[in-house]
Design a protein around this motif. Structure first.
Motif, PDB file in Angstrom:
ATOM      1  N   ASN A  23     101.007  -3.452 -24.712  1.00  0.00           N
ATOM      2  CA  ASN A  23     101.389  -2.946 -26.029  1.00  0.00           C
ATOM      3  C   ASN A  23     102.395  -1.810 -25.952  1.00  0.00           C
ATOM      4  OD1 ASN A  23      99.829  -4.724 -27.546  1.00  0.00           O
ATOM      5  ND2 ASN A  23      97.989  -3.501 -27.194  1.00  0.00           N
ATOM      6  N   LEU A  24     102.972  -1.609 -24.790  1.00  0.00           N
ATOM      7  CA  LEU A  24     103.950  -0.546 -24.624  1.00  0.00           C
ATOM      8  C   LEU A  24     105.325  -1.017 -25.063  1.00  0.00           C
ATOM      9  CD1 LEU A  24     102.881   0.636 -21.054  1.00  0.00           C
ATOM     10  CD2 LEU A  24     102.207   1.630 -23.250  1.00  0.00           C
ATOM     11  N   SER A  25     106.056  -0.115 -25.667  1.00  0.00           N
ATOM     12  CA  SER A  25     107.449  -0.437 -25.968  1.00  0.00           C
ATOM     13  C   SER A  25     108.294   0.232 -24.899  1.00  0.00           C
ATOM     14  CB  SER A  25     107.836   0.057 -27.359  1.00  0.00           C
ATOM     15  OG  SER A  25     107.699   1.455 -27.438  1.00  0.00           O
ATOM     16  N   GLY A  26     109.465  -0.281 -24.695  1.00  0.00           N
ATOM     17  CA  GLY A  26     110.313   0.298 -23.667  1.00  0.00           C
ATOM     18  C   GLY A  26     111.712  -0.248 -23.737  1.00  0.00           C
ATOM     19  N   THR A  27     112.532   0.276 -22.859  1.00  0.00           N
ATOM     20  CA  THR A  27     113.926  -0.124 -22.785  1.00  0.00           C
ATOM     21  C   THR A  27     114.273  -0.417 -21.338  1.00  0.00           C
ATOM     22  OG1 THR A  27     114.473   1.335 -24.628  1.00  0.00           O
ATOM     23  CG2 THR A  27     116.295   0.634 -23.242  1.00  0.00           C
ATOM     24  N   ILE A  28     115.047  -1.448 -21.123  1.00  0.00           N
ATOM     25  CA  ILE A  28     115.580  -1.745 -19.797  1.00  0.00           C
ATOM     26  C   ILE A  28     117.096  -1.677 -19.907  1.00  0.00           C
ATOM     27  CG2 ILE A  28     115.794  -3.451 -17.951  1.00  0.00           C
ATOM     28  CD1 ILE A  28     113.122  -4.613 -18.871  1.00  0.00           C
ATOM     29  N   ASN A  29     117.706  -0.799 -19.145  1.00  0.00           N
ATOM     30  CA  ASN A  29     119.162  -0.698 -19.110  1.00  0.00           C
ATOM     31  C   ASN A  29     119.675  -1.664 -18.049  1.00  0.00           C
ATOM     32  OD1 ASN A  29     119.410   1.391 -21.065  1.00  0.00           O
ATOM     33  ND2 ASN A  29     118.648   2.826 -19.531  1.00  0.00           N
ATOM     34  N   ILE A  30     120.356  -2.708 -18.497  1.00  0.00           N
ATOM     35  CA  ILE A  30     120.849  -3.756 -17.605  1.00  0.00           C
ATOM     36  C   ILE A  30     122.338  -3.564 -17.406  1.00  0.00           C
ATOM     37  CG2 ILE A  30     121.087  -6.244 -17.296  1.00  0.00           C
ATOM     38  CD1 ILE A  30     118.682  -6.560 -19.220  1.00  0.00           C
ATOM     39  N   ASN A  31     122.756  -3.565 -16.137  1.00  0.00           N
ATOM     40  CA  ASN A  31     124.178  -3.446 -15.829  1.00  0.00           C
ATOM     41  C   ASN A  31     124.492  -4.264 -14.586  1.00  0.00           C
ATOM     42  OD1 ASN A  31     123.809  -1.734 -13.406  1.00  0.00           O
ATOM     43  ND2 ASN A  31     123.037  -0.270 -14.906  1.00  0.00           N
ATOM     44  N   GLY A  32     125.744  -4.426 -14.291  1.00  0.00           N
ATOM     45  CA  GLY A  32     126.197  -5.268 -13.198  1.00  0.00           C
ATOM     46  C   GLY A  32     125.787  -4.809 -11.812  1.00  0.00           C
ATOM     47  N   VAL A  33     125.517  -3.522 -11.630  1.00  0.00           N
ATOM     48  CA  VAL A  33     125.139  -3.036 -10.299  1.00  0.00           C
ATOM     49  C   VAL A  33     123.638  -3.176 -10.040  1.00  0.00           C
ATOM     50  CG1 VAL A  33     127.102  -1.458 -10.099  1.00  0.00           C
ATOM     51  CG2 VAL A  33     124.944  -0.626 -11.039  1.00  0.00           C
ATOM     52  N   LYS A  35     120.301  -4.977  -9.139  1.00  0.00           N
ATOM     53  CA  LYS A  35     119.965  -6.159  -8.345  1.00  0.00           C
ATOM     54  C   LYS A  35     119.006  -7.042  -9.139  1.00  0.00           C
ATOM     55  CE  LYS A  35     120.691  -3.988  -3.902  1.00  0.00           C
ATOM     56  NZ  LYS A  35     120.098  -3.599  -2.616  1.00  0.00           N
ATOM     57  N   VAL A  36     119.048  -8.328  -8.845  1.00  0.00           N
ATOM     58  CA  VAL A  36     118.178  -9.287  -9.519  1.00  0.00           C
ATOM     59  C   VAL A  36     116.717  -8.867  -9.390  1.00  0.00           C
ATOM     60  CG1 VAL A  36     117.330 -11.669  -9.477  1.00  0.00           C
ATOM     61  CG2 VAL A  36     119.782 -11.214  -9.288  1.00  0.00           C
ATOM     62  N   ALA A  37     116.301  -8.502  -8.188  1.00  0.00           N
ATOM     63  CA  ALA A  37     114.913  -8.093  -7.959  1.00  0.00           C
ATOM     64  C   ALA A  37     114.546  -6.875  -8.810  1.00  0.00           C
ATOM     65  CB  ALA A  37     114.675  -7.791  -6.481  1.00  0.00           C
ATOM     66  N   GLU A  38     115.482  -5.956  -8.996  1.00  0.00           N
ATOM     67  CA  GLU A  38     115.229  -4.773  -9.820  1.00  0.00           C
ATOM     68  C   GLU A  38     115.028  -5.163 -11.287  1.00  0.00           C
ATOM     69  OE1 GLU A  38     117.850  -1.579  -7.202  1.00  0.00           O
ATOM     70  OE2 GLU A  38     118.794  -2.601  -8.889  1.00  0.00           O
ATOM     71  N   LEU A  39     115.832  -6.096 -11.770  1.00  0.00           N
ATOM     72  CA  LEU A  39     115.704  -6.553 -13.150  1.00  0.00           C
ATOM     73  C   LEU A  39     114.362  -7.246 -13.366  1.00  0.00           C
ATOM     74  CD1 LEU A  39     116.854  -7.038 -15.988  1.00  0.00           C
ATOM     75  CD2 LEU A  39     117.882  -9.146 -15.088  1.00  0.00           C
ATOM     76  N   GLU A  40     114.009  -8.141 -12.458  1.00  0.00           N
ATOM     77  CA  GLU A  40     112.737  -8.849 -12.576  1.00  0.00           C
ATOM     78  C   GLU A  40     111.564  -7.865 -12.531  1.00  0.00           C
ATOM     79  OE1 GLU A  40     114.411 -12.995 -10.609  1.00  0.00           O
ATOM     80  OE2 GLU A  40     113.200 -11.647  -9.376  1.00  0.00           O
ATOM     81  N   SER A  41     111.653  -6.879 -11.651  1.00  0.00           N
ATOM     82  CA  SER A  41     110.614  -5.859 -11.540  1.00  0.00           C
ATOM     83  C   SER A  41     110.532  -5.007 -12.807  1.00  0.00           C
ATOM     84  CB  SER A  41     110.883  -4.978 -10.321  1.00  0.00           C
ATOM     85  OG  SER A  41     109.922  -3.961 -10.224  1.00  0.00           O
ATOM     86  N   ALA A  42     111.685  -4.679 -13.377  1.00  0.00           N
ATOM     87  CA  ALA A  42     111.710  -3.867 -14.596  1.00  0.00           C
ATOM     88  C   ALA A  42     111.005  -4.583 -15.749  1.00  0.00           C
ATOM     89  CB  ALA A  42     113.147  -3.524 -14.977  1.00  0.00           C
ATOM     90  N   PHE A  43     111.212  -5.882 -15.877  1.00  0.00           N
ATOM     91  CA  PHE A  43     110.535  -6.639 -16.933  1.00  0.00           C
ATOM     92  C   PHE A  43     109.028  -6.647 -16.706  1.00  0.00           C
ATOM     93  CE2 PHE A  43     114.579  -8.216 -18.402  1.00  0.00           C
ATOM     94  CZ  PHE A  43     114.346  -8.480 -19.748  1.00  0.00           C
ATOM     95  N   SER A  44     108.627  -6.764 -15.456  1.00  0.00           N
ATOM     96  CA  SER A  44     107.206  -6.768 -15.132  1.00  0.00           C
ATOM     97  C   SER A  44     106.565  -5.416 -15.441  1.00  0.00           C
ATOM     98  CB  SER A  44     107.005  -7.117 -13.659  1.00  0.00           C
ATOM     99  OG  SER A  44     105.646  -7.098 -13.327  1.00  0.00           O
ATOM    100  N   LYS A  45     107.190  -4.338 -14.985  1.00  0.00           N
ATOM    101  CA  LYS A  45     106.636  -2.998 -15.182  1.00  0.00           C
ATOM    102  C   LYS A  45     106.687  -2.544 -16.634  1.00  0.00           C
ATOM    103  CE  LYS A  45     107.673  -1.429 -10.516  1.00  0.00           C
ATOM    104  NZ  LYS A  45     108.572  -0.662  -9.679  1.00  0.00           N
ATOM    105  N   THR A  46     107.778  -2.865 -17.320  1.00  0.00           N
ATOM    106  CA  THR A  46     107.974  -2.369 -18.677  1.00  0.00           C
ATOM    107  C   THR A  46     107.216  -3.185 -19.715  1.00  0.00           C
ATOM    108  OG1 THR A  46     110.169  -1.588 -18.040  1.00  0.00           O
ATOM    109  CG2 THR A  46     109.715  -1.710 -20.399  1.00  0.00           C
ATOM    110  N   PHE A  47     107.239  -4.516 -19.551  1.00  0.00           N
ATOM    111  CA  PHE A  47     106.667  -5.380 -20.588  1.00  0.00           C
ATOM    112  C   PHE A  47     105.538  -6.287 -20.091  1.00  0.00           C
ATOM    113  CE2 PHE A  47     111.232  -4.860 -21.777  1.00  0.00           C
ATOM    114  CZ  PHE A  47     111.027  -4.034 -22.865  1.00  0.00           C
ATOM    115  N   GLY A  48     105.229  -6.220 -18.792  1.00  0.00           N
ATOM    116  CA  GLY A  48     104.189  -7.085 -18.254  1.00  0.00           C
ATOM    117  C   GLY A  48     104.600  -8.545 -18.209  1.00  0.00           C
ATOM    118  N   LEU A  49     105.902  -8.793 -18.180  1.00  0.00           N
ATOM    119  CA  LEU A  49     106.424 -10.162 -18.187  1.00  0.00           C
ATOM    120  C   LEU A  49     106.989 -10.539 -16.826  1.00  0.00           C
ATOM    121  CD1 LEU A  49     108.346 -10.204 -21.591  1.00  0.00           C
ATOM    122  CD2 LEU A  49     106.136 -11.254 -21.078  1.00  0.00           C
ATOM    123  N   ALA A  50     106.608 -11.705 -16.337  1.00  0.00           N
ATOM    124  CA  ALA A  50     107.188 -12.249 -15.108  1.00  0.00           C
ATOM    125  C   ALA A  50     108.422 -13.044 -15.515  1.00  0.00           C
ATOM    126  CB  ALA A  50     106.188 -13.145 -14.396  1.00  0.00           C
TER     127      ALA A  50
END
Length: 113
Positions: A23-33, A35-50
């Motif tokens: 139930n947490l809200s959050g923001t993920i700042n996505i940019n070209g630098v 890494k794919v693994a960082e983006l996937e991890s950010a979604f998991s940590k921020t929103f609980g989404l794989a």
């Protein structure tokens, strides 16, 4: 190759807030630098989404499992290079993408044993 099951794929018109696992809200700042693994991890940590990032290679969408350490810009660049090929060449998969397909195939074979 690892297959994404339809039941695990969400409608792309649904909002993250409707499908997140916490139930947490959050923001993920996505940019070209990033890494794919960082983006996937950010979604998991921020929103609980794989989530899983895919890259188009000719007519095939490749799961980026073997290239998770690439930046999003590098993934995009690779996709654009493949897109520049003529229509008759789109069925050709380059050595890097072939390696990724073999990697995913080996994982799938191991899982199915």
């Amino acid at each position: 190759m690892e297959k994404v099951r339809q039941k695990n794929t969400l409608n792309n018109e649904r909002a993250i807030g409707d499908v997140r696992k916490n139930n947490l809200s959050g923001t993920i700042n996505i940019n070209g630098v990033m890494k794919v693994a960082e983006l996937e991890s950010a979604f998991s940590k921020t929103f609980g989404l794989a989530v899983q990032v895919f890259r188009k290679s000719g007519n095939v969408w490749l799961q980026t499992t073997a290239t998770d350490e690439w930046t999003l810009a590098a993934q995009n660049q690779k996709a654009m290079e493949m897109e520049k090929r003529t229509a008759s060449d789109k069925n050709i998969i380059d050595a890097g993408d072939r390696q990724e397909l073999e990697y995913l195939s080996n994982i799938q074979s191991t899982i199915n044993k």
